[in-house]
Design a protein around this motif. Structure first.
Motif, PDB file in Angstrom:
ATOM      1  N   THR A  64       3.500   3.059 -11.805  1.00  0.00           N
ATOM      2  CA  THR A  64       3.310   1.698 -11.302  1.00  0.00           C
ATOM      3  C   THR A  64       1.969   1.690 -10.583  1.00  0.00           C
ATOM      4  O   THR A  64       1.828   2.281  -9.513  1.00  0.00           O
ATOM      5  CB  THR A  64       4.442   1.316 -10.329  1.00  0.00           C
ATOM      6  N   LEU A  65       1.005   1.060 -11.216  1.00  0.00           N
ATOM      7  CA  LEU A  65      -0.360   1.039 -10.697  1.00  0.00           C
ATOM      8  C   LEU A  65      -0.603  -0.253  -9.926  1.00  0.00           C
ATOM      9  O   LEU A  65      -0.359  -1.346 -10.444  1.00  0.00           O
ATOM     10  CB  LEU A  65      -1.356   1.160 -11.851  1.00  0.00           C
ATOM     11  N   MET A  66      -1.080  -0.112  -8.706  1.00  0.00           N
ATOM     12  CA  MET A  66      -1.443  -1.256  -7.882  1.00  0.00           C
ATOM     13  C   MET A  66      -2.829  -0.961  -7.319  1.00  0.00           C
ATOM     14  O   MET A  66      -3.155   0.198  -7.032  1.00  0.00           O
ATOM     15  CB  MET A  66      -0.434  -1.417  -6.744  1.00  0.00           C
ATOM     16  N   SER A  67      -3.629  -1.998  -7.189  1.00  0.00           N
ATOM     17  CA  SER A  67      -4.955  -1.796  -6.603  1.00  0.00           C
ATOM     18  C   SER A  67      -5.283  -2.941  -5.667  1.00  0.00           C
ATOM     19  O   SER A  67      -4.702  -4.029  -5.770  1.00  0.00           O
ATOM     20  CB  SER A  67      -6.022  -1.705  -7.704  1.00  0.00           C
ATOM     21  N   ASP A  68      -6.230  -2.698  -4.774  1.00  0.00           N
ATOM     22  CA  ASP A  68      -6.661  -3.767  -3.894  1.00  0.00           C
ATOM     23  C   ASP A  68      -7.280  -4.899  -4.719  1.00  0.00           C
ATOM     24  O   ASP A  68      -7.145  -6.071  -4.375  1.00  0.00           O
ATOM     25  CB  ASP A  68      -7.605  -3.273  -2.811  1.00  0.00           C
ATOM     26  N   ALA A  69      -7.899  -4.560  -5.842  1.00  0.00           N
ATOM     27  CA  ALA A  69      -8.484  -5.590  -6.704  1.00  0.00           C
ATOM     28  C   ALA A  69      -7.409  -6.474  -7.331  1.00  0.00           C
ATOM     29  O   ALA A  69      -7.565  -7.693  -7.397  1.00  0.00           O
ATOM     30  CB  ALA A  69      -9.343  -4.947  -7.789  1.00  0.00           C
ATOM     31  N   SER A  70      -6.296  -5.889  -7.779  1.00  0.00           N
ATOM     32  CA  SER A  70      -5.230  -6.702  -8.382  1.00  0.00           C
ATOM     33  C   SER A  70      -4.528  -7.551  -7.329  1.00  0.00           C
ATOM     34  O   SER A  70      -4.157  -8.695  -7.599  1.00  0.00           O
ATOM     35  CB  SER A  70      -4.227  -5.839  -9.146  1.00  0.00           C
ATOM     36  N   VAL A  71      -4.372  -7.024  -6.114  1.00  0.00           N
ATOM     37  CA  VAL A  71      -3.775  -7.808  -5.034  1.00  0.00           C
ATOM     38  C   VAL A  71      -4.728  -8.940  -4.639  1.00  0.00           C
ATOM     39  O   VAL A  71      -4.309 -10.082  -4.439  1.00  0.00           O
ATOM     40  CB  VAL A  71      -3.426  -6.910  -3.820  1.00  0.00           C
ATOM     41  N   PHE A  72      -6.024  -8.635  -4.546  1.00  0.00           N
ATOM     42  CA  PHE A  72      -7.041  -9.660  -4.273  1.00  0.00           C
ATOM     43  C   PHE A  72      -6.938 -10.776  -5.308  1.00  0.00           C
ATOM     44  O   PHE A  72      -6.925 -11.950  -4.971  1.00  0.00           O
ATOM     45  CB  PHE A  72      -8.444  -9.040  -4.302  1.00  0.00           C
ATOM     46  N   GLU A  73      -6.877 -10.369  -6.569  1.00  0.00           N
ATOM     47  CA  GLU A  73      -6.803 -11.333  -7.679  1.00  0.00           C
ATOM     48  C   GLU A  73      -5.592 -12.249  -7.535  1.00  0.00           C
ATOM     49  O   GLU A  73      -5.677 -13.457  -7.736  1.00  0.00           O
ATOM     50  CB  GLU A  73      -6.742 -10.569  -9.003  1.00  0.00           C
ATOM     51  N   LYS A 101       0.815  -1.198   0.000  1.00  0.00           N
ATOM     52  CA  LYS A 101       0.000   0.000   0.000  1.00  0.00           C
ATOM     53  C   LYS A 101       0.855   1.257   0.000  1.00  0.00           C
ATOM     54  O   LYS A 101       0.390   2.302  -0.393  1.00  0.00           O
ATOM     55  CB  LYS A 101      -0.900  -0.027   1.231  1.00  0.00           C
ATOM     56  N   LYS A 102       2.054   1.166   0.461  1.00  0.00           N
ATOM     57  CA  LYS A 102       2.931   2.330   0.529  1.00  0.00           C
ATOM     58  C   LYS A 102       3.404   2.709  -0.870  1.00  0.00           C
ATOM     59  O   LYS A 102       3.803   1.859  -1.644  1.00  0.00           O
ATOM     60  CB  LYS A 102       4.137   2.045   1.422  1.00  0.00           C
ATOM     61  N   CYS A 103       3.367   3.972  -1.139  1.00  0.00           N
ATOM     62  CA  CYS A 103       3.871   4.491  -2.404  1.00  0.00           C
ATOM     63  C   CYS A 103       5.236   5.101  -2.130  1.00  0.00           C
ATOM     64  O   CYS A 103       5.334   6.132  -1.466  1.00  0.00           O
ATOM     65  CB  CYS A 103       2.893   5.523  -2.963  1.00  0.00           C
ATOM     66  N   LYS A 104       6.255   4.456  -2.633  1.00  0.00           N
ATOM     67  CA  LYS A 104       7.624   4.860  -2.316  1.00  0.00           C
ATOM     68  C   LYS A 104       8.196   5.879  -3.293  1.00  0.00           C
ATOM     69  O   LYS A 104       9.026   6.689  -2.930  1.00  0.00           O
ATOM     70  CB  LYS A 104       8.519   3.621  -2.256  1.00  0.00           C
ATOM     71  N   THR A 105       7.770   5.816  -4.545  1.00  0.00           N
ATOM     72  CA  THR A 105       8.315   6.730  -5.544  1.00  0.00           C
ATOM     73  C   THR A 105       7.210   7.646  -6.071  1.00  0.00           C
ATOM     74  O   THR A 105       6.023   7.415  -5.818  1.00  0.00           O
ATOM     75  CB  THR A 105       8.938   5.968  -6.738  1.00  0.00           C
ATOM     76  N   ASP A 106       7.616   8.646  -6.830  1.00  0.00           N
ATOM     77  CA  ASP A 106       6.654   9.565  -7.445  1.00  0.00           C
ATOM     78  C   ASP A 106       5.760   8.858  -8.457  1.00  0.00           C
ATOM     79  O   ASP A 106       4.730   9.393  -8.853  1.00  0.00           O
ATOM     80  CB  ASP A 106       7.393  10.694  -8.172  1.00  0.00           C
ATOM     81  N   ARG A 107       6.150   7.689  -8.889  1.00  0.00           N
ATOM     82  CA  ARG A 107       5.426   6.956  -9.940  1.00  0.00           C
ATOM     83  C   ARG A 107       4.485   5.882  -9.403  1.00  0.00           C
ATOM     84  O   ARG A 107       3.773   5.257 -10.158  1.00  0.00           O
ATOM     85  CB  ARG A 107       6.429   6.301 -10.900  1.00  0.00           C
ATOM     86  N   ASP A 108       4.497   5.642  -8.094  1.00  0.00           N
ATOM     87  CA  ASP A 108       3.642   4.611  -7.498  1.00  0.00           C
ATOM     88  C   ASP A 108       2.242   5.163  -7.245  1.00  0.00           C
ATOM     89  O   ASP A 108       2.086   6.254  -6.684  1.00  0.00           O
ATOM     90  CB  ASP A 108       4.226   4.117  -6.176  1.00  0.00           C
ATOM     91  N   VAL A 109       1.234   4.384  -7.627  1.00  0.00           N
ATOM     92  CA  VAL A 109      -0.157   4.760  -7.400  1.00  0.00           C
ATOM     93  C   VAL A 109      -0.887   3.531  -6.869  1.00  0.00           C
ATOM     94  O   VAL A 109      -0.807   2.450  -7.461  1.00  0.00           O
ATOM     95  CB  VAL A 109      -0.854   5.227  -8.708  1.00  0.00           C
ATOM     96  N   TYR A 110      -1.558   3.698  -5.731  1.00  0.00           N
ATOM     97  CA  TYR A 110      -2.366   2.616  -5.169  1.00  0.00           C
ATOM     98  C   TYR A 110      -3.823   3.048  -5.205  1.00  0.00           C
ATOM     99  O   TYR A 110      -4.181   4.117  -4.693  1.00  0.00           O
ATOM    100  CB  TYR A 110      -1.945   2.298  -3.726  1.00  0.00           C
ATOM    101  N   VAL A 111      -4.660   2.213  -5.819  1.00  0.00           N
ATOM    102  CA  VAL A 111      -6.075   2.528  -5.953  1.00  0.00           C
ATOM    103  C   VAL A 111      -6.889   1.484  -5.200  1.00  0.00           C
ATOM    104  O   VAL A 111      -6.734   0.286  -5.435  1.00  0.00           O
ATOM    105  CB  VAL A 111      -6.499   2.567  -7.438  1.00  0.00           C
ATOM    106  N   LYS A 112      -7.724   1.958  -4.306  1.00  0.00           N
ATOM    107  CA  LYS A 112      -8.633   1.092  -3.562  1.00  0.00           C
ATOM    108  C   LYS A 112      -9.997   1.198  -4.236  1.00  0.00           C
ATOM    109  O   LYS A 112     -10.500   2.299  -4.433  1.00  0.00           O
ATOM    110  CB  LYS A 112      -8.708   1.548  -2.109  1.00  0.00           C
ATOM    111  N   VAL A 113     -10.562   0.051  -4.602  1.00  0.00           N
ATOM    112  CA  VAL A 113     -11.867   0.048  -5.267  1.00  0.00           C
ATOM    113  C   VAL A 113     -12.926  -0.729  -4.488  1.00  0.00           C
ATOM    114  O   VAL A 113     -14.110  -0.574  -4.743  1.00  0.00           O
ATOM    115  CB  VAL A 113     -11.773  -0.516  -6.706  1.00  0.00           C
ATOM    116  N   PHE A 114     -12.505  -1.576  -3.542  1.00  0.00           N
ATOM    117  CA  PHE A 114     -13.477  -2.315  -2.739  1.00  0.00           C
ATOM    118  C   PHE A 114     -14.022  -1.397  -1.653  1.00  0.00           C
ATOM    119  O   PHE A 114     -13.283  -0.876  -0.829  1.00  0.00           O
ATOM    120  CB  PHE A 114     -12.852  -3.559  -2.107  1.00  0.00           C
ATOM    121  N   GLY A 115     -15.329  -1.177  -1.687  1.00  0.00           N
ATOM    122  CA  GLY A 115     -15.964  -0.329  -0.687  1.00  0.00           C
ATOM    123  C   GLY A 115     -16.004   1.137  -1.060  1.00  0.00           C
ATOM    124  O   GLY A 115     -16.557   1.948  -0.335  1.00  0.00           O
ATOM    125  N   GLY A 116     -15.426   1.505  -2.164  1.00  0.00           N
ATOM    126  CA  GLY A 116     -15.380   2.902  -2.596  1.00  0.00           C
ATOM    127  C   GLY A 116     -13.987   3.240  -3.076  1.00  0.00           C
ATOM    128  O   GLY A 116     -13.021   2.567  -2.727  1.00  0.00           O
TER     129      GLY A 116
END
Length: 185
Positions: free
Chosen positions: A107-116, A1-16
């Protein structure tokens, strides 16, 4: 969940929706634009491809005759402005012929991709029971609520919502017998 660089993006889609970068987080209520949220969600679901402005218009305004060129450009521009405080280099990119896509330099990460990922690992017959239990538990914990539950009616969102709901139920049904075997009630 931590975004370490300027290019990291974490998107949460479960629950909103919430979008987190090194510069901060914007929640669904702070974004306060259903069209911007649906635009980001649609592009995320198609993150490996470019999406034409006509496909975006159809997804965002189904069964509507809109001036797709201008409407899509306007909502993309508004969304970029909304996201600018947490993502100055733009989450959304475009090409000269009017296709839109997630900026390939992030670098896009989401709770949905981690769930998957956890779900798939938990369903692997080749994994040990301990690995399967750990993966399935992690998947179940990530699924805090439906995929963008405040947006009902868009067929493409409904399909994703149903897919993740069914995957969640499958994970629970797969996990319960494994826990029962280990007497982990």
């Amino acid at each position: 969940k931590k975004c370490k660089t300027d290019r990291d993006v974490y998107v949460k889609v479960f629950g909103g929706l919430s979008i987190t970068t090194k510069f901060g987080t914007l929640t669904e209520s702070e974004i306060n634009s259903p069209l911007a949220i649906r635009l980001v969600a649609y592009l995320m679901l198609h993150d490996t491809q470019k999406v034409s402005q006509y496909d975006l218009a159809d997804a965002l305004w189904p069964n509507s005759e809109v001036d797709s060129l201008n409407q899509v450009k306007n909502i993309v521009h508004r969304t970029k402005n909304i996201l600018r405080p947490i993502f100055p280099d733009n989450l959304i990119a475009s090409d000269k012929i009017g296709n839109y896509y997630i900026n390939p330099s992030i670098t896009l990460m989401s709770d949905a991709s981690v769930f998957e990922s956890f779900f798939r690992n938990g369903m692997l017959p080749s994994a040990t029971k301990k690995e399967r239990i750990a993966s399935l538990r992690s998947a179940i914990q990530l699924y805090s609520n439906d995929f963008l539950p405040n947006y009902v009616g868009d067929h493409w969102l409904n399909n994703q919502r149903t897919y993740y709901r069914v995957s969640y139920v499958r994970a629970v049904k797969e996990l319960l017998p494994l826990l029962y075997e280990q007497k982990a009630y």
